[in-house]
Design a protein around this motif. Structure first.
Motif, PDB file in Angstrom:
ATOM      1  N   ALA A  54      20.959   9.408  -1.654  1.00  0.00           N
ATOM      2  CA  ALA A  54      20.442   8.033  -1.757  1.00  0.00           C
ATOM      3  C   ALA A  54      18.998   7.992  -2.241  1.00  0.00           C
ATOM      4  O   ALA A  54      18.650   7.211  -3.136  1.00  0.00           O
ATOM      5  N   GLN A  55      18.136   8.825  -1.677  1.00  0.00           N
ATOM      6  CA  GLN A  55      16.719   8.803  -2.060  1.00  0.00           C
ATOM      7  C   GLN A  55      16.543   9.229  -3.508  1.00  0.00           C
ATOM      8  O   GLN A  55      15.719   8.655  -4.241  1.00  0.00           O
ATOM      9  N   GLU A  56      17.293  10.224  -3.942  1.00  0.00           N
ATOM     10  CA  GLU A  56      17.206  10.668  -5.335  1.00  0.00           C
ATOM     11  C   GLU A  56      17.627   9.552  -6.291  1.00  0.00           C
ATOM     12  O   GLU A  56      17.025   9.369  -7.355  1.00  0.00           O
ATOM     13  N   LEU A  57      18.676   8.823  -5.927  1.00  0.00           N
ATOM     14  CA  LEU A  57      19.134   7.712  -6.761  1.00  0.00           C
ATOM     15  C   LEU A  57      18.055   6.649  -6.865  1.00  0.00           C
ATOM     16  O   LEU A  57      17.759   6.143  -7.957  1.00  0.00           O
ATOM     17  N   PHE A  58      17.441   6.297  -5.735  1.00  0.00           N
ATOM     18  CA  PHE A  58      16.386   5.283  -5.738  1.00  0.00           C
ATOM     19  C   PHE A  58      15.192   5.740  -6.587  1.00  0.00           C
ATOM     20  O   PHE A  58      14.647   4.966  -7.386  1.00  0.00           O
ATOM     21  N   SER A  59      14.775   6.977  -6.418  1.00  0.00           N
ATOM     22  CA  SER A  59      13.630   7.491  -7.171  1.00  0.00           C
ATOM     23  C   SER A  59      13.901   7.492  -8.676  1.00  0.00           C
ATOM     24  O   SER A  59      13.039   7.122  -9.480  1.00  0.00           O
ATOM     25  N   LEU A  60      15.093   7.908  -9.053  1.00  0.00           N
ATOM     26  CA  LEU A  60      15.453   7.922 -10.480  1.00  0.00           C
ATOM     27  C   LEU A  60      15.530   6.505 -11.024  1.00  0.00           C
ATOM     28  O   LEU A  60      15.103   6.238 -12.163  1.00  0.00           O
ATOM     29  N   TYR A  61      16.062   5.600 -10.227  1.00  0.00           N
ATOM     30  CA  TYR A  61      16.128   4.195 -10.648  1.00  0.00           C
ATOM     31  C   TYR A  61      14.724   3.666 -10.955  1.00  0.00           C
ATOM     32  O   TYR A  61      14.490   3.048 -11.999  1.00  0.00           O
ATOM     33  N   LEU A  62      13.780   3.916 -10.042  1.00  0.00           N
ATOM     34  CA  LEU A  62      12.402   3.453 -10.249  1.00  0.00           C
ATOM     35  C   LEU A  62      11.816   4.039 -11.520  1.00  0.00           C
ATOM     36  O   LEU A  62      11.185   3.341 -12.323  1.00  0.00           O
ATOM     37  N   LYS A  63      12.003   5.327 -11.713  1.00  0.00           N
ATOM     38  CA  LYS A  63      11.466   6.002 -12.894  1.00  0.00           C
ATOM     39  C   LYS A  63      11.976   5.363 -14.182  1.00  0.00           C
ATOM     40  O   LYS A  63      11.216   5.165 -15.136  1.00  0.00           O
ATOM     41  N   PRO A  68       6.131  -2.556 -14.043  1.00  0.00           N
ATOM     42  CA  PRO A  68       5.275  -2.181 -12.905  1.00  0.00           C
ATOM     43  C   PRO A  68       6.033  -1.552 -11.738  1.00  0.00           C
ATOM     44  O   PRO A  68       5.442  -1.295 -10.691  1.00  0.00           O
ATOM     45  N   PHE A  69       7.306  -1.261 -11.906  1.00  0.00           N
ATOM     46  CA  PHE A  69       8.094  -0.763 -10.774  1.00  0.00           C
ATOM     47  C   PHE A  69       7.648   0.625 -10.330  1.00  0.00           C
ATOM     48  O   PHE A  69       7.659   0.925  -9.136  1.00  0.00           O
ATOM     49  N   SER A  70       7.236   1.460 -11.272  1.00  0.00           N
ATOM     50  CA  SER A  70       6.833   2.816 -10.917  1.00  0.00           C
ATOM     51  C   SER A  70       5.614   2.835 -10.008  1.00  0.00           C
ATOM     52  O   SER A  70       5.512   3.665  -9.102  1.00  0.00           O
ATOM     53  N   SER A  71       4.688   1.913 -10.239  1.00  0.00           N
ATOM     54  CA  SER A  71       3.427   1.929  -9.490  1.00  0.00           C
ATOM     55  C   SER A  71       3.377   0.907  -8.354  1.00  0.00           C
ATOM     56  O   SER A  71       2.516   1.008  -7.483  1.00  0.00           O
ATOM     57  N   GLU A  72       4.266  -0.070  -8.362  1.00  0.00           N
ATOM     58  CA  GLU A  72       4.227  -1.113  -7.336  1.00  0.00           C
ATOM     59  C   GLU A  72       5.566  -1.237  -6.608  1.00  0.00           C
ATOM     60  O   GLU A  72       6.011  -2.334  -6.271  1.00  0.00           O
ATOM     61  N   ALA A  73       6.174  -0.094  -6.342  1.00  0.00           N
ATOM     62  CA  ALA A  73       7.499  -0.097  -5.726  1.00  0.00           C
ATOM     63  C   ALA A  73       7.496  -0.743  -4.346  1.00  0.00           C
ATOM     64  O   ALA A  73       8.413  -1.490  -3.994  1.00  0.00           O
ATOM     65  N   ASP A  74       6.464  -0.464  -3.555  1.00  0.00           N
ATOM     66  CA  ASP A  74       6.427  -1.012  -2.189  1.00  0.00           C
ATOM     67  C   ASP A  74       6.438  -2.535  -2.205  1.00  0.00           C
ATOM     68  O   ASP A  74       7.075  -3.168  -1.358  1.00  0.00           O
ATOM     69  N   LYS A  75       5.755  -3.109  -3.173  1.00  0.00           N
ATOM     70  CA  LYS A  75       5.676  -4.564  -3.266  1.00  0.00           C
ATOM     71  C   LYS A  75       6.926  -5.154  -3.918  1.00  0.00           C
ATOM     72  O   LYS A  75       7.558  -6.074  -3.377  1.00  0.00           O
ATOM     73  N   GLN A 179      14.447  -5.908 -10.398  1.00  0.00           N
ATOM     74  CA  GLN A 179      13.930  -6.064  -9.038  1.00  0.00           C
ATOM     75  C   GLN A 179      15.057  -6.124  -8.014  1.00  0.00           C
ATOM     76  O   GLN A 179      14.981  -5.493  -6.953  1.00  0.00           O
ATOM     77  N   GLN A 180      16.097  -6.868  -8.312  1.00  0.00           N
ATOM     78  CA  GLN A 180      17.206  -6.963  -7.369  1.00  0.00           C
ATOM     79  C   GLN A 180      17.826  -5.585  -7.137  1.00  0.00           C
ATOM     80  O   GLN A 180      18.160  -5.221  -6.007  1.00  0.00           O
ATOM     81  N   GLY A 181      17.950  -4.821  -8.206  1.00  0.00           N
ATOM     82  CA  GLY A 181      18.494  -3.470  -8.077  1.00  0.00           C
ATOM     83  C   GLY A 181      17.637  -2.592  -7.198  1.00  0.00           C
ATOM     84  O   GLY A 181      18.149  -1.867  -6.334  1.00  0.00           O
ATOM     85  N   CYS A 182      16.319  -2.644  -7.392  1.00  0.00           N
ATOM     86  CA  CYS A 182      15.461  -1.754  -6.605  1.00  0.00           C
ATOM     87  C   CYS A 182      15.376  -2.221  -5.151  1.00  0.00           C
ATOM     88  O   CYS A 182      15.242  -1.404  -4.238  1.00  0.00           O
TER      89      CYS A 182
END
Length: 206
Positions: A54-63, A68-75, A179-182
């Protein structure tokens, strides 16, 4: 809303749309021949695989979404504003309650993965690794739904479960789709670990 035939319910899981089906117990379960002899062990493996990836999928999705998703993922990926099935069971919950909660969770996830995959095929058609991981996760999730369906029928004579699905992303802007995906995948990372800890003891060999 309504009572759907068993097969129709399974088909519904493949559709990335909002919908509901009712929990019903009774004589509507197909024969237990639907269950493989190793269904519990297979279900354990599927949950473990989803938890491990799961974490690998999320990280790859962000990449793959870029800024701005790579740098502002928390927000941007904060899942507080989206619907996600409540998961209130724990290790001391009744096995039947755990299995129903798991079905709701993974039926929702399967539909959400359909949305996300469709959007990424449109927005990032060259992101082969991401698309492959999404397809593999969907395949595992569908197999898990099939096994949970079998176990619910075989052990509790439940052949339909009340499932609520998230909003479809059709018609939304590219940014909103990303955004909905992430948001969904971030929440998935948070919940799958808990789901694995709760479910696996209930599927231990007796």
């Amino acid at each position: 809303t309504g009572v759907m035939p068993f097969v129709a319910l399974l088909l519904l899981q493949r559709r990335p749309v909002a919908g509901r089906a009712l929990l019903v117990t009774g004589s509507g379960c197909p024969s237990h021949g639907l269950c493989r002899s190793n269904v519990q062990e297979q279900t354990r493996r599927q949950v473990a695989v989803l938890n491990a990836t799961a974490q690998e999928l999320f990280s790859l999705y962000l990449k793959c979404q870029g800024e701005p998703f790579s740098s502002e993922a928390d927000k941007l990926c904060n899942p507080a504003g989206i619907f996600f099935p409540a998961f209130r069971v724990n290790r001391t919950s009744e096995r039947k309650e755990v299995m129903v909660a798991m079905y709701k969770l993974f039926a929702f996830l399967n539909a959400s993965l359909g949305n996300i995959t469709r959007d990424q095929e449109e927005l990032n058609p060259m992101a082969k690794e991401l698309l492959e991981r999404l397809h593999n996760t969907t395949k595992t999730t569908r197999g898990l739904i099939s096994n949970l369906t079998c176990l619910l029928c075989k052990n509790y004579n439940i052949f339909q479960v009340d499932v609520r699905y998230g909003d479809s992303s059709k018609g939304k802007s590219a940014f909103k789709k990303k955004q909905q995906g992430c948001q969904v995948l971030r929440k998935y990372v948070q919940v799958i670990g808990q789901a694995a800890r709760v479910l696996l003891p209930h599927l231990s060999p007796s």
